[in-house]
Design a protein around this motif. Structure first.
Motif, PDB file in Angstrom:
ATOM      1  N   ALA A 140       0.828  -1.209   0.000  1.00  0.00           N
ATOM      2  CA  ALA A 140       0.000   0.000   0.000  1.00  0.00           C
ATOM      3  C   ALA A 140       0.863   1.260   0.000  1.00  0.00           C
ATOM      4  CB  ALA A 140      -0.924  -0.006   1.216  1.00  0.00           C
ATOM      5  N   PHE A 141       1.931   1.285   0.802  1.00  0.00           N
ATOM      6  CA  PHE A 141       2.808   2.458   0.840  1.00  0.00           C
ATOM      7  C   PHE A 141       3.624   2.583  -0.444  1.00  0.00           C
ATOM      8  CE2 PHE A 141       2.390   2.245   5.593  1.00  0.00           C
ATOM      9  CZ  PHE A 141       1.841   3.503   5.741  1.00  0.00           C
ATOM     10  N   ILE A 142       4.112   1.438  -0.959  1.00  0.00           N
ATOM     11  CA  ILE A 142       4.896   1.480  -2.187  1.00  0.00           C
ATOM     12  C   ILE A 142       4.044   1.959  -3.356  1.00  0.00           C
ATOM     13  CG2 ILE A 142       6.110   0.033  -3.875  1.00  0.00           C
ATOM     14  CD1 ILE A 142       7.111  -1.624  -1.488  1.00  0.00           C
ATOM     15  N   ALA A 143       2.755   1.595  -3.363  1.00  0.00           N
ATOM     16  CA  ALA A 143       1.861   2.026  -4.445  1.00  0.00           C
ATOM     17  C   ALA A 143       1.776   3.541  -4.522  1.00  0.00           C
ATOM     18  CB  ALA A 143       0.471   1.432  -4.231  1.00  0.00           C
ATOM     19  N   ARG A 144       1.966   4.237  -3.397  1.00  0.00           N
ATOM     20  CA  ARG A 144       1.919   5.700  -3.396  1.00  0.00           C
ATOM     21  C   ARG A 144       3.142   6.314  -4.069  1.00  0.00           C
ATOM     22  NH1 ARG A 144       0.666   7.940   2.452  1.00  0.00           N
ATOM     23  NH2 ARG A 144       0.714   9.876   1.224  1.00  0.00           N
ATOM     24  N   LEU A 145       4.196   5.519  -4.247  1.00  0.00           N
ATOM     25  CA  LEU A 145       5.385   6.006  -4.963  1.00  0.00           C
ATOM     26  C   LEU A 145       5.166   6.023  -6.467  1.00  0.00           C
ATOM     27  CD1 LEU A 145       8.198   4.099  -3.025  1.00  0.00           C
ATOM     28  CD2 LEU A 145       7.662   6.542  -2.859  1.00  0.00           C
ATOM     29  N   PRO A 159       7.754   1.693  -9.080  1.00  0.00           N
ATOM     30  CA  PRO A 159       8.250   1.019  -7.877  1.00  0.00           C
ATOM     31  C   PRO A 159       7.405  -0.188  -7.480  1.00  0.00           C
ATOM     32  CG  PRO A 159       8.242   3.390  -7.562  1.00  0.00           C
ATOM     33  CD  PRO A 159       7.501   3.130  -8.829  1.00  0.00           C
ATOM     34  N   LEU A 160       6.080  -0.075  -7.649  1.00  0.00           N
ATOM     35  CA  LEU A 160       5.214  -1.204  -7.313  1.00  0.00           C
ATOM     36  C   LEU A 160       5.488  -2.390  -8.233  1.00  0.00           C
ATOM     37  CD1 LEU A 160       2.931  -2.185  -5.466  1.00  0.00           C
ATOM     38  CD2 LEU A 160       1.294  -1.300  -7.142  1.00  0.00           C
ATOM     39  N   ALA A 161       5.715  -2.104  -9.524  1.00  0.00           N
ATOM     40  CA  ALA A 161       6.052  -3.175 -10.469  1.00  0.00           C
ATOM     41  C   ALA A 161       7.403  -3.799 -10.115  1.00  0.00           C
ATOM     42  CB  ALA A 161       6.078  -2.626 -11.891  1.00  0.00           C
ATOM     43  N   LEU A 191      10.538   5.776   6.537  1.00  0.00           N
ATOM     44  CA  LEU A 191      11.700   5.442   5.719  1.00  0.00           C
ATOM     45  C   LEU A 191      11.420   5.573   4.227  1.00  0.00           C
ATOM     46  CD1 LEU A 191      13.132   2.367   7.675  1.00  0.00           C
ATOM     47  CD2 LEU A 191      13.841   4.751   7.774  1.00  0.00           C
ATOM     48  N   ILE A 192      10.177   5.370   3.808  1.00  0.00           N
ATOM     49  CA  ILE A 192       9.851   5.472   2.382  1.00  0.00           C
ATOM     50  C   ILE A 192       9.734   6.934   1.950  1.00  0.00           C
ATOM     51  CG2 ILE A 192       8.112   4.978   0.623  1.00  0.00           C
ATOM     52  CD1 ILE A 192       7.456   2.407   2.154  1.00  0.00           C
ATOM     53  N   PHE A 193       8.973   7.733   2.741  1.00  0.00           N
ATOM     54  CA  PHE A 193       8.669   9.107   2.326  1.00  0.00           C
ATOM     55  C   PHE A 193       9.486  10.152   3.076  1.00  0.00           C
ATOM     56  CE2 PHE A 193       4.679   6.603   1.968  1.00  0.00           C
ATOM     57  CZ  PHE A 193       4.628   6.550   0.574  1.00  0.00           C
ATOM     58  N   GLY A 194      10.084   9.766   4.222  1.00  0.00           N
ATOM     59  CA  GLY A 194      10.844  10.722   5.017  1.00  0.00           C
ATOM     60  C   GLY A 194       9.956  11.489   5.969  1.00  0.00           C
ATOM     61  N   PRO A 244      13.612   1.320  -1.471  1.00  0.00           N
ATOM     62  CA  PRO A 244      14.442   0.602  -0.498  1.00  0.00           C
ATOM     63  C   PRO A 244      14.014   0.846   0.954  1.00  0.00           C
ATOM     64  CG  PRO A 244      15.819   1.655  -2.152  1.00  0.00           C
ATOM     65  CD  PRO A 244      14.432   2.170  -2.352  1.00  0.00           C
ATOM     66  N   GLY A 245      13.348   1.978   1.216  1.00  0.00           N
ATOM     67  CA  GLY A 245      12.899   2.251   2.574  1.00  0.00           C
ATOM     68  C   GLY A 245      11.954   1.193   3.098  1.00  0.00           C
ATOM     69  N   ALA A 246      11.127   0.619   2.210  1.00  0.00           N
ATOM     70  CA  ALA A 246      10.212  -0.442   2.641  1.00  0.00           C
ATOM     71  C   ALA A 246      10.992  -1.658   3.127  1.00  0.00           C
ATOM     72  CB  ALA A 246       9.287  -0.829   1.487  1.00  0.00           C
TER      73      ALA A 246
END
Length: 429
Positions: A17-22, A26-28, A161-164, A174-176
């Motif tokens: 869910a968090f990666i999808a916001r990037l 990144p999700l792929a 870690l993902i968004f700061g 990589p934060g995930a």
């Protein structure tokens, strides 16, 4: 354990869910790593099953010293095996991900994510082996609690870690992985401290025990790992059948697959908590208690899954509406729910029988039963149903496959559990 399994499932959903916001890329990139992650998990779970089976049998037979030696050996050997696998997967990442279809831009994203993700996989495997040791000694509470704790730590660290936060920039994809590393590290620290307070490990006699137990350990771990690797293969074959029915059907099938995992939460928890009990009974030769435990487990699975499945089938339109806004996907999902969810009662029986097999001394039969469920019953029925009746036929075929697998597992269990009693009756003067 049921609460822990639910938290563990949420672990994966939170990351995605968090990666999808990037963004889509990144999700792929993360999605391309799933097959190799499943490979690690399959080997990890197979080793964990062998750990719980051998140690619980030794405890049931009153061999406390052997159980301690086994505990030390399997923790060290399991961590070493996963570490070597992680190194290999890091070395071959470029050709493997290209083979899976990743382009140059996606490979660049994967490269920054894959190293911390492999570290997280190794820490997670070490943590899982520790859970297996606790379960073998009859403690399911601590593993369940630690699954919840690590999931919560991951939930807190993921966005940071993902968004700061504030002036500090996030790490992106990589934060995930680093959030997962830290969550598992916290879990290992707690579990290690608790483990040091027990007398479940030994330092002497490990070489002799390794020579004596290597073959029985491999005899359980090998079939168990193959059993764990079969479902991803079957899932790929199933999605290829569904793909012939259109994009909406594929989307609905993906949502139904997520519902399957959540609806089987109690069964998954029982497959973790039941084998140590059965292993102790096996070691002590207490087959009457084995019969009682299996009857209770199968009754719980049948009643719970059938009640849940019928309730979900009645509520299918509303469940589908909550999960999808696309009318076509929603209709297909409602159809899948009506057929599939009630059939998970039979699927749950098959899963319990396969899980019990590793604890009761027939891992090869358990592996064959797992293979028969997927490749003899489920996939052929699904394919025939899709050819004859489209999506409705596919859903009905999958349900019939689950039902046949449950009936076959029940018959296999009856014959196997009857054999010790027959031998005992023959030996009795």
């Amino acid at each position: 354990m049921a609460i822990g399994v639910l938290a563990l499932l949420g672990f994966q959903l939170v990351d995605s869910a968090f990666i999808a916001r990037l963004g889509t890329a990144p999700l792929a990139a993360q999605s391309f790593t799933f097959p190799l992650s499943f490979l690690i998990i399959g080997i990890q779970v197979g080793l964990g099953i062998a750990i719980a089976a051998l140690i619980s049998r030794a405890l049931g037979a009153g061999e406390g010293a052997r159980a301690r030696r086994l505990g030390s050996l399997v923790l060290a050997a399991g961590a070493l095996v996963i570490a070597l696998l992680a190194v290999v997967l890091w070395a071959v990442q470029a050709p493997v991900f290209r083979l899976l279809g990743a382009d140059g831009a996606t490979l660049a994203l994967i490269r920054g994510y894959w190293a911390p993700q492999l570290l997280a996989a190794w820490l997670g495997a070490a943590l899982y082996f520790g859970y297996s040791l606790f379960r073998a000694h009859g403690d399911t509470r601590l593993p369940g609690k630690m699954m919840v704790v690590t999931s919560l730590v991951n939930l807190v660290l993921d966005p940071l870690l993902i968004f700061g936060v504030g002036p500090w920039e996030g790490l992106g994809l990589p934060g995930a992985a680093w959030a997962t590393v830290m969550a598992f590290a916290v879990g290992l620290a707690v579990l290690g401290r608790r483990l040091l307070a027990t007398d479940w490990l030994a330092r002497e006699g490990l070489g002799a025990e390794l020579r004596a137990s290597a073959r029985p350990f491999a005899g359980i771990a090998g079939p168990a790992m193959i059993s764990q690797l079969m479902p991803p293969l079957a899932a790929m074959l199933a999605i290829s059948v569904v793909a012939g029915l259109g994009e909406a059907s594929v989307a609905a099938w993906g949502l139904a697959s997520r519902l399957e995992t959540l609806s089987l939460m109690v069964v998954l928890a029982m497959t973790m908590s039941l084998p140590p009990w059965l292993g102790r009974c096996y070691g002590a030769g207490d087959w009457d208690q084995v019969h009682r435990l299996m009857r209770l487990a199968l009754r719980v699975v049948l009643v719970w899954q059938l009640a849940l499945g019928l309730l979900m089938a009645l509520a299918a339109p509303w469940v589908a509406l909550a999960l999808s806004g696309n009318p076509e996907v929603r209709d297909d999902l409602a159809t899948l729910i009506r057929f599939l969810l009630p059939s998970y009662a039979a699927l749950g029986i098959c899963m319990i029988v396969v899980s019990a097999g590793n604890a009761l001394g027939w891992p090869l039969r358990a592996m064959l039963m797992s293979g028969a469920r997927l490749f003899l019953f489920y996939l052929p029925c699904l394919w025939i149903g899709a050819r004859l009746g489209g999506l409705v036929g596919l859903a009905a075929g999958a349900a019939v496959g689950n039902l046949l697998a449950g009936l076959a597992a029940w018959q296999v269990l009856r014959r196997i559990l009857a054999s010790p009693r027959r031998r005992a009756a023959t030996a009795t003067p």
